[in-house]
Design a protein around this motif. Structure first.
Motif, PDB file in Angstrom:
ATOM      1  N   GLU A   9      53.083 -23.526  29.054  1.00  0.00           N
ATOM      2  CA  GLU A   9      52.875 -22.724  28.022  1.00  0.00           C
ATOM      3  C   GLU A   9      51.762 -21.669  28.469  1.00  0.00           C
ATOM      4  O   GLU A   9      51.342 -21.801  29.555  1.00  0.00           O
ATOM      5  CB  GLU A   9      52.084 -23.664  27.072  1.00  0.00           C
ATOM      6  CG  GLU A   9      53.116 -24.488  26.652  1.00  0.00           C
ATOM      7  CD  GLU A   9      52.593 -25.417  25.241  1.00  0.00           C
ATOM      8  OE1 GLU A   9      51.463 -25.585  25.247  1.00  0.00           O
ATOM      9  OE2 GLU A   9      53.220 -26.208  24.667  1.00  0.00           O
ATOM     10  N   SER A  10      51.361 -20.875  27.594  1.00  0.00           N
ATOM     11  CA  SER A  10      50.366 -19.681  27.596  1.00  0.00           C
ATOM     12  C   SER A  10      48.977 -20.649  27.711  1.00  0.00           C
ATOM     13  O   SER A  10      48.929 -21.872  27.126  1.00  0.00           O
ATOM     14  CB  SER A  10      50.358 -18.662  26.812  1.00  0.00           C
ATOM     15  OG  SER A  10      50.334 -19.269  25.621  1.00  0.00           O
TER      16      SER A  10
ATOM     17  N   GLN B  98      43.963 -18.332  22.321  1.00  0.00           N
ATOM     18  CA  GLN B  98      45.327 -17.922  22.860  1.00  0.00           C
ATOM     19  C   GLN B  98      45.659 -16.525  22.587  1.00  0.00           C
ATOM     20  O   GLN B  98      46.317 -15.838  23.003  1.00  0.00           O
ATOM     21  CB  GLN B  98      46.292 -18.799  22.118  1.00  0.00           C
ATOM     22  CG  GLN B  98      46.409 -19.944  22.939  1.00  0.00           C
ATOM     23  CD  GLN B  98      47.616 -20.903  22.198  1.00  0.00           C
ATOM     24  OE1 GLN B  98      47.600 -21.233  21.157  1.00  0.00           O
ATOM     25  NE2 GLN B  98      48.553 -21.484  23.290  1.00  0.00           N
TER      26      GLN B  98
ATOM     27  N   ASP C 114      48.985 -28.898  17.275  1.00  0.00           N
ATOM     28  CA  ASP C 114      50.376 -28.662  17.724  1.00  0.00           C
ATOM     29  C   ASP C 114      51.182 -27.884  16.764  1.00  0.00           C
ATOM     30  O   ASP C 114      51.287 -28.260  15.494  1.00  0.00           O
ATOM     31  CB  ASP C 114      50.979 -29.819  18.384  1.00  0.00           C
ATOM     32  CG  ASP C 114      50.600 -30.210  19.795  1.00  0.00           C
ATOM     33  OD1 ASP C 114      50.067 -29.115  20.474  1.00  0.00           O
ATOM     34  OD2 ASP C 114      50.647 -31.565  19.952  1.00  0.00           O
TER      35      ASP C 114
END
Length: 117
Positions: free
Chosen positions: A66-67, A90, A117
């Motif tokens: 993921e990032s 993010q 999440d």
């Protein structure tokens, strides 16, 4: 009138840092201590270090593919103004900025945030 070309070069580079920016040993140790705590808590699982000519970033990931969840960035050019340290989320939003690493890392104190999440 002839001028010394080396004098112009030194003036042009006086405001810029020569070479890439890295973390000092104590800074890196503090970042790894935080990383270890967050791994033990099950929040983070991977990290990367990204040195650059203007900044160095310690990025943390929930999953390696993921990032990054957060980037802890050291940007010496901003040391006198806003502070050299920043926590970036993010979306690229600066979540905390300061002159001292300890001050910026208080963002991650228990109870201040939760990863969803």
């Amino acid at each position: 009138m002839a001028t010394d070309p080396s004098a112009n070069d030194s003036q042009a580079t006086a405001g810029r840092r020569a070479g890439p920016v890295f973390f000092q040993r104590q800074e890196f140790q503090r970042l790894l201590n935080l990383y270890g705590r967050m791994v033990a808590a099950g929040e983070w699982r991977d990290y990367s270090i990204e040195p650059g000519n203007e900044a160095c970033a310690f990025s943390v990931f929930r999953r390696a593919a993921e990032s990054p969840l957060y980037r802890i960035e050291k940007r010496p050019a901003l040391a006198r103004r806003q502070g050299a340290w920043a926590v970036i989320g993010q979306g690229g939003m600066i979540l905390r900025r300061g002159h001292e690493l300890e001050q910026v890392l208080r963002f991650f104190e228990k109870g201040r945030f939760k990863v969803i999440d």
